[in-house]
Scaffold this active site. Sequence first.
Site, PDB file in Angstrom:
ATOM      1  N   ASP A  98       3.223  -1.186  -2.682  1.00  0.00           N
ATOM      2  CA  ASP A  98       2.876  -2.044  -3.822  1.00  0.00           C
ATOM      3  C   ASP A  98       1.549  -2.777  -3.628  1.00  0.00           C
ATOM      4  O   ASP A  98       1.359  -3.884  -4.151  1.00  0.00           O
ATOM      5  CB  ASP A  98       3.996  -3.077  -4.107  1.00  0.00           C
ATOM      6  CG  ASP A  98       5.347  -2.406  -4.244  1.00  0.00           C
ATOM      7  OD1 ASP A  98       5.405  -1.378  -4.928  1.00  0.00           O
ATOM      8  OD2 ASP A  98       6.324  -2.894  -3.643  1.00  0.00           O
ATOM      9  N   LYS A 122      -2.323   0.780  -4.946  1.00  0.00           N
ATOM     10  CA  LYS A 122      -2.939   2.102  -4.695  1.00  0.00           C
ATOM     11  C   LYS A 122      -3.258   2.814  -6.006  1.00  0.00           C
ATOM     12  O   LYS A 122      -4.266   3.502  -6.118  1.00  0.00           O
ATOM     13  CB  LYS A 122      -2.009   2.972  -3.837  1.00  0.00           C
ATOM     14  CG  LYS A 122      -1.794   2.426  -2.434  1.00  0.00           C
ATOM     15  CD  LYS A 122      -0.812   3.244  -1.650  1.00  0.00           C
ATOM     16  CE  LYS A 122       0.610   3.153  -2.131  1.00  0.00           C
ATOM     17  NZ  LYS A 122       1.268   1.847  -1.945  1.00  0.00           N
ATOM     18  N   GLY A 157       5.977   3.628  -7.533  1.00  0.00           N
ATOM     19  CA  GLY A 157       5.635   3.238  -8.911  1.00  0.00           C
ATOM     20  C   GLY A 157       4.183   2.791  -8.899  1.00  0.00           C
ATOM     21  O   GLY A 157       3.883   1.698  -8.443  1.00  0.00           O
ATOM     22  N   HIS A 158       3.289   3.666  -9.323  1.00  0.00           N
ATOM     23  CA  HIS A 158       1.858   3.349  -9.285  1.00  0.00           C
ATOM     24  C   HIS A 158       1.385   2.950 -10.685  1.00  0.00           C
ATOM     25  O   HIS A 158       1.445   3.755 -11.617  1.00  0.00           O
ATOM     26  CB  HIS A 158       1.071   4.545  -8.726  1.00  0.00           C
ATOM     27  CG  HIS A 158       1.360   4.788  -7.264  1.00  0.00           C
ATOM     28  ND1 HIS A 158       0.806   5.806  -6.541  1.00  0.00           N
ATOM     29  CD2 HIS A 158       2.144   4.098  -6.399  1.00  0.00           C
ATOM     30  CE1 HIS A 158       1.243   5.726  -5.291  1.00  0.00           C
ATOM     31  NE2 HIS A 158       2.064   4.710  -5.187  1.00  0.00           N
ATOM     32  N   GLN A 176       4.195   4.274  -0.996  1.00  0.00           N
ATOM     33  CA  GLN A 176       4.760   3.253  -0.089  1.00  0.00           C
ATOM     34  C   GLN A 176       3.642   2.715   0.814  1.00  0.00           C
ATOM     35  O   GLN A 176       2.518   2.623   0.356  1.00  0.00           O
ATOM     36  CB  GLN A 176       5.943   3.811   0.725  1.00  0.00           C
ATOM     37  CG  GLN A 176       7.172   4.126  -0.108  1.00  0.00           C
ATOM     38  CD  GLN A 176       7.099   5.470  -0.817  1.00  0.00           C
ATOM     39  OE1 GLN A 176       6.794   6.485  -0.204  1.00  0.00           O
ATOM     40  NE2 GLN A 176       7.382   5.496  -2.088  1.00  0.00           N
TER      41      GLN A 176
HETATM   42  P1  IMP Z   1      13.682   4.672  -0.307  1.00  0.00           P
HETATM   43  O1  IMP Z   1      12.271   5.131  -0.147  1.00  0.00           O
HETATM   44  O2  IMP Z   1      14.137   4.663  -1.745  1.00  0.00           O
HETATM   45  O3  IMP Z   1      14.624   5.393   0.591  1.00  0.00           O
HETATM   46  O4  IMP Z   1      13.752   3.125   0.147  1.00  0.00           O
HETATM   47  C1  IMP Z   1      13.509   2.721   1.496  1.00  0.00           C
HETATM   48  C2  IMP Z   1      12.749   1.412   1.550  1.00  0.00           C
HETATM   49  O5  IMP Z   1      11.426   1.621   1.071  1.00  0.00           O
HETATM   50  C3  IMP Z   1      13.333   0.313   0.680  1.00  0.00           C
HETATM   51  O6  IMP Z   1      13.100  -0.934   1.316  1.00  0.00           O
HETATM   52  C4  IMP Z   1      12.519   0.375  -0.591  1.00  0.00           C
HETATM   53  O7  IMP Z   1      12.493  -0.847  -1.285  1.00  0.00           O
HETATM   54  C5  IMP Z   1      11.152   0.717  -0.012  1.00  0.00           C
HETATM   55  N1  IMP Z   1      10.298   1.441  -0.958  1.00  0.00           N
HETATM   56  C6  IMP Z   1      10.404   2.709  -1.368  1.00  0.00           C
HETATM   57  N2  IMP Z   1       9.436   3.028  -2.233  1.00  0.00           N
HETATM   58  C7  IMP Z   1       8.673   1.944  -2.348  1.00  0.00           C
HETATM   59  C8  IMP Z   1       7.477   1.645  -3.069  1.00  0.00           C
HETATM   60  O8  IMP Z   1       6.912   2.484  -3.771  1.00  0.00           O
HETATM   61  N3  IMP Z   1       6.987   0.383  -2.930  1.00  0.00           N
HETATM   62  C9  IMP Z   1       7.555  -0.535  -2.134  1.00  0.00           C
HETATM   63  N4  IMP Z   1       8.658  -0.310  -1.422  1.00  0.00           N
HETATM   64  C10 IMP Z   1       9.216   0.916  -1.532  1.00  0.00           C
END
Ligand code: IMP
Length: 425
Positions: free
Chosen positions: A13, A16, A40-41, A224
Site C-alpha cells: 500500500d 506503487k 489493490g493498486h 504487496q
Molecule cells: P494474503 O496475501 O491474502 O495471503 O495475506 C497475507 C498478508 O498480506 C495479510 O496481512 C494481508 O493483509 C497482507 N496483504 C496482502 N496483499 C496486500 C496488499 O496488497 N497490501 C497490503 N497488505 C497486503
Amino acid sequence: MAVRIIVGAQWGDEGKGKVVDLLSKKANYVVRYQGGANAGHTLKFDDREVVLHLIPSGIFNGDATCIIGNGVVVDPRALLEEIGNVEKMGVNLDDKLLISESAHVILPYHRILDQVKEKSRGDDAIGTTGRGIGPAYVSKVSRVGIRMSDLHHPELFREKVEKNLADINQALVNVYNEPRIDPEEMFDSLKPCLARIQNFICNTTARLHDAIDNGEQILMEGAQGTLLDLDHGTYPYVTSSSPTAGGACTGSGIPPTAVSHVMGITKAYCTRVGNGPFPTELTDETGEKFRKHGAEFGATTGRPRRCGWLDLVALKYAVKLNGINEIAFTKLDVLDHFDTIEVCTEYDIEGEKTDTFPVSSQQLNTVKPVYQTLQGWRGTTRDIDRFKDLPGPAKEYIEFVEDFIGVPFKIISTGPKRTETILRY
Ligand code: IMP
C-alpha cells in the site's frame, strides 16, 4: 532505462499503482511478477479513480503491453470482472494484455480454503485478504497447481482439477466441517471466464527476452511489499510470494543482469493491514489522524490500515534486500497535518540499541522504536510539483531520510493524482 523494478519497501500500500502508472508512459512493457488479486493498486487521473488487482498499472498511460507474469496467481473470475471494468473505460485489451502460460490459476477451492483456514487459526490468524493466494501457491509448490497453459487442454484441465478436488473435499468435510464443492457447479461457474481469458495466454518469457534484446523499456510492478515477503518479511505474517526484487526475476523470466534500476516505494509514514509485528504502530489518536488524512483503508478489503511513524530501520533493510538505488516517496501531504514529525532511527532491544532489522517476528514484537523528532511545516504540500516550492521543514524531512538511507529520492508524491508529483530526474 532497460529494466526497472518497482518494489514496495514497506508492508504494501505504498502507492506503487500511481508510480507505475506515471512511469509506464515511456515503457514498452509493464509486468506484474507476483501476488494476485490480494493487491489493490489505485490510480487517479482525469477525475477518475480505478483500483486494479491483477492487470498491471500501466494499462491506462501510454502504449505499453501489460503482462501478467508467471509468478502471479490468477483468479479467472476476478480477472474477468477487471477486464470488463477496464474495457468499459475504453481500453481494448486484446492488443494490450498478455498472460504467462506458466502463471497459476486460483480456483474457487483456493478461496474457500483460504477463508476456512483463517477461521480455524483463531487468535493466530494472519489476516489474509481471503482471495485464495496462500492455498494457490501451496498447490504450485506441491506441484499439483493448474497453469494457464492447461486451459488450452479442456480434458486435461478437468482431469487435474477433479483429482485436486477429491483431496480438497476430504479436507473440507472431515477437517473443517464445511460442505463439499460440487465439481460440475464449479466448472459451470468458470466456463465464461476461461473462454475469455484463453486468448491472452502466451509465452511471455520469450516476449520479454526479445524485448531485452531489442533494448526496449520494461517496468516490473511488484505487489504487496518487502516486509510481507515470504522469506524476508515478518514471517509467518507475510504473503505467500516474493515481492522483493529477486522475485521480479523468478516471476517473469527476466535475468538479474538485465535489471538496471530498482525503485523502492515508501510512504512518508508506515501502514500495515492484517496481523503481525509493526514497531512504530500508533494505536492512539495520532494513528487515527494518519488513517483519516491518508484515507488508510484497504483498497481490496476495505479494512482500516494500522498506521505509525516512518521506520528507517525497516526502510534501510528494504534498501539492502532489494538493492534499491532510487526512491519514490509517497503521501508527503498527509504529514501536512502534524506539528512535529517522529522518525524511528534505531530499535532498543532489551536496553541495547541496534539499527539491524530482526528477522524473527517474536523479537520484532519486543523492540522499542527510538525516535528522532523533526519539525512539521503547518502548511500544505498538496499539489506541489517542484521541490523548491516545498516548505522548508518538508525539504529537511526529505533530505534527512535521503541521507539516512543513502538513496536519492527521484519521485515525491504530494497527492493521489498524476499531476500531484515532484519528478527529480
Ligand atoms: P494474503 O496475501 O491474502 O495471503 O495475506 C497475507 C498478508 O498480506 C495479510 O496481512 C494481508 O493483509 C497482507 N496483504 C496482502 N496483499 C496486500 C496488499 O496488497 N497490501 C497490503 N497488505 C497486503
